[in-house]
Design an enzyme around this catalytic site. Structure first.
Site, mmCIF file in Angstrom:
data_model
loop_
_atom_site.group_PDB
_atom_site.id
_atom_site.type_symbol
_atom_site.label_atom_id
_atom_site.label_comp_id
_atom_site.label_asym_id
_atom_site.label_seq_id
_atom_site.Cartn_x
_atom_site.Cartn_y
_atom_site.Cartn_z
ATOM 1 N N SER A 233 0.821 -1.194 0.000
ATOM 2 C CA SER A 233 0.000 0.000 0.000
ATOM 3 C C SER A 233 0.863 1.256 0.000
ATOM 4 O O SER A 233 1.664 1.446 -0.916
ATOM 5 C CB SER A 233 -0.952 -0.064 1.183
ATOM 6 O OG SER A 233 -2.082 0.725 0.962
ATOM 7 N N ASP A 452 -9.119 -4.100 -5.734
ATOM 8 C CA ASP A 452 -8.551 -3.394 -4.579
ATOM 9 C C ASP A 452 -9.344 -2.118 -4.317
ATOM 10 O O ASP A 452 -9.516 -1.280 -5.206
ATOM 11 C CB ASP A 452 -7.081 -3.066 -4.854
ATOM 12 C CG ASP A 452 -6.326 -2.624 -3.620
ATOM 13 O OD1 ASP A 452 -6.889 -1.869 -2.804
ATOM 14 O OD2 ASP A 452 -5.156 -3.029 -3.476
ATOM 15 N N HIS A 482 -7.311 -5.741 -0.566
ATOM 16 C CA HIS A 482 -6.305 -4.680 -0.605
ATOM 17 C C HIS A 482 -4.952 -5.330 -0.353
ATOM 18 O O HIS A 482 -4.592 -5.637 0.782
ATOM 19 C CB HIS A 482 -6.610 -3.621 0.449
ATOM 20 C CG HIS A 482 -5.583 -2.530 0.499
ATOM 21 N ND1 HIS A 482 -5.091 -1.924 -0.623
ATOM 22 C CD2 HIS A 482 -4.954 -1.941 1.551
ATOM 23 C CE1 HIS A 482 -4.203 -1.005 -0.283
ATOM 24 N NE2 HIS A 482 -4.101 -1.005 1.040
#
Length: 512
Positions: A233, A452, A482
């Site tokens: 991320s 996502d 995610h």
């Protein structure tokens, strides 16, 4: 202050994992010393000295709720780095580290450094809690987590207390009236002022470029010629910025759940509106409900809660903003969709307790009502990075209608967030978008997941392009999570083959 949707790690559960530990100040008797080496071209402070690995201390509030001391196989240390890399005379900040030594029979490759996203997530806390997912990698790598500067045990940014945070969560984060808008912006400005008052020394120096340079000092201190790295991320942005500054020191880098490096302050927020609306529609499709029908159902529920917050069986009520936060959390992973179904059904029956529990988990509120300052670091790092500053008038005239058209559920929340996020921030931002070109670097594996929610798939394609031809290698994971590692056998095997054997998949490979 509203909370921009956290660009968290791995999946929804890891976004919330706040446990683990800080680093010990006393010798447990089972410590280990490791010589820091002088890595070529290093900036700022010399690495001469020792990393003094010791038993990890018990966790602190900065690591969040549910924290536990890691087991005996984990060791902690700290590395002093320059507060200002271009001016070491300004003093130092200690970067907290945690490790589990390689324990397999194969030849040790080196250290594998992790960042779990946020920004503001604690690697010292998260890595031990998620280490079982990385057991194969631990066979040939020392697993290394760290708290980036401004986070947890690395001089955590702290801006306000838990009572102030509780009050901030109760205000209207989609303000409809002039009075509500003034209150919203006043709370946002007070947050920034609190950061300056309580964390003024570190606040100007918590940006991603400084953290990337810290990572090179960590690499050298660990004795590695190249940086091997697994970033999730926001950690993908951090890893890409590192590759830009230190392309010749890139070893095996994986970027999973990728932040779009071409999106500016407004574009990044709009990407999240797109991503979470897409995830919501995927959730409803999985349950045989049409996109429009499901969206309208949520909009009606939120309007009802806005008019009359729901009882929760406690002295706290579920407001519209808390309800939306509770909806956001399960959209990080399809494994959490059943929780969303139960929470929505309860809320529609007038019981807000399940959504409040989800919101509290996302907001890092423990059972005693104490809040972790992880989101303080998130906002401080984001505002130190981005030049974006948006006024309430710009929200009303330019962004609110557009965001709401994309998603009537998430659009208003994230449109107003533009005005609140860096309102009157005491530190100027560094860039409109980060520079991530990495000409001359070894191939970097870029992993994007089609469903996502927090970092939409399109960002992975743009990251691979921005890294440069022959550098960015795109691997597509089909799914609704995610982050991809550990969610599909094909994707996990491809990442493991790259990290353990140096086998780079063909650019454009897709895993179902």
């Amino acid at each position: 202050m509203t909370t921009r949707v956290r660009v968290g790690a791995l999946a929804a559960a890891l976004v919330l994992l706040a446990g683990a530990a800080g680093c010990s100040g006393g010798d447990s008797g089972d410590g280990d010393r490791e010589r820091r080496t002088e890595g070529s071209g290093r900036t700022g402070q010399s690495a001469a000295g020792d990393l003094d690995w010791k038993r990890c201390e018990a966790p602190t509030t900065a690591h969040g709720s549910g924290a536990e001391r890691p087991g005996d196989r984990w060791q902690c240390a700290s590395l002093p780095v320059p507060l200002v890399h271009d001016d070491p005379s300004k003093g130092t900040v200690d970067i907290a580290l945690i490790r589990a030594k390689a324990k397999g029979s194969g030849a040790r490759i080196g250290s594998l450094l992790f960042n779990f996203g946020g920004p503001g997530g604690s690697g010292v806390a998260t890595l031990p809690l998620s280490a079982s997912q990385f057991a194969t990698l631990n066979g040939r790598y020392d697993l290394i987590g760290f708290d980036p500067r401004g986070v947890a045990d690395s001089s955590a940014v702290v801006c306000r207390g838990s009572a102030e945070t509780e009050r901030a969560h109760r205000i209207d984060h989609t303000p409809d009236t002039a009075a509500a808008q003034r209150t919203y912006l006043d709370v946002a400005r007070a947050f920034g002022a609190g950061c300056a008052e309580r964390s003024g020394r570190i606040l100007p120096h918590v940006g991603t470029e400084s953290a990337a340079r810290d990572m090179d000092l960590i690499r050298a201190a660990l004795g590695d010629d190249k940086l091997h790295y697994l970033g999730f991320s926001y950690g993908t942005e951090l890893g890409a910025v590192y590759a830009h500054h230190f392309p010749q020191r890139v070893g095996r880098l994986v970027l999973d759940g990728v932040v779009d490096p071409t999106a500016d302050f407004v574009g990044g927020a709009r990407n999240q509106v797109v991503g979470f609306q897409r995830a919501l529609e995927n959730y409803f499709a999985d349950r045989g409900v049409g996109a429009r029908e499901g969206t309208d159902r949520i909009v009606r529920l939120l309007k009802r809660i806005d008019a009359a917050p729901l009882e929760t069986g406690t002295d706290r009520k579920l407001t519209e903003s808390l309800a939306l936060t509770g909806i956001i959390l399960p959209l990080y992973s399809e494994d959490s969709w059943p929780q969303l179904t139960e929470a929505l059904a309860a809320a529609e029956d007038g019981d807000g307790s399940d959504l409040l529990t989800l919101a509290d988990a996302y907001n890092n509120r423990d059972s005693e009502g104490e809040y972790s300052p992880q989101d303080h670091a998130q906002r401080a790092i984001s505002c130190a990075d981005s030049k974006g500053r948006v006024t309430a008038e710009q929200v009303r005239s330019r962004y609110l209608a557009d965001f709401t058209e994309v998603s009537p559920v998430f659009g208003p929340y994230l449109a107003w967030d533009l005005a609140g996020w860096c309102a009157d921030w005491p530190v100027e931002g560094a860039w409109d978008t980060p520079e991530v070109s990495a000409k001359g670097a070894a191939p970097i594996l870029v992993v994007g997941t089609t469903g996502d929610s927090a970092t939409p798939y399109e960002g992975a394609k743009r990251m691979a392009d921005e890294l440069g031809e022959g550098v960015g290698v795109l691997l597509t994971n089909k799914g609704d999570t995610h982050g991809a590692y550990g969610t599909s056998e094909c994707t996990t095997r491809a990442i493991d083959d790259y990290l353990l054997r140096g086998k780079t998949p063909k650019n454009g490979t897709t895993c179902s």
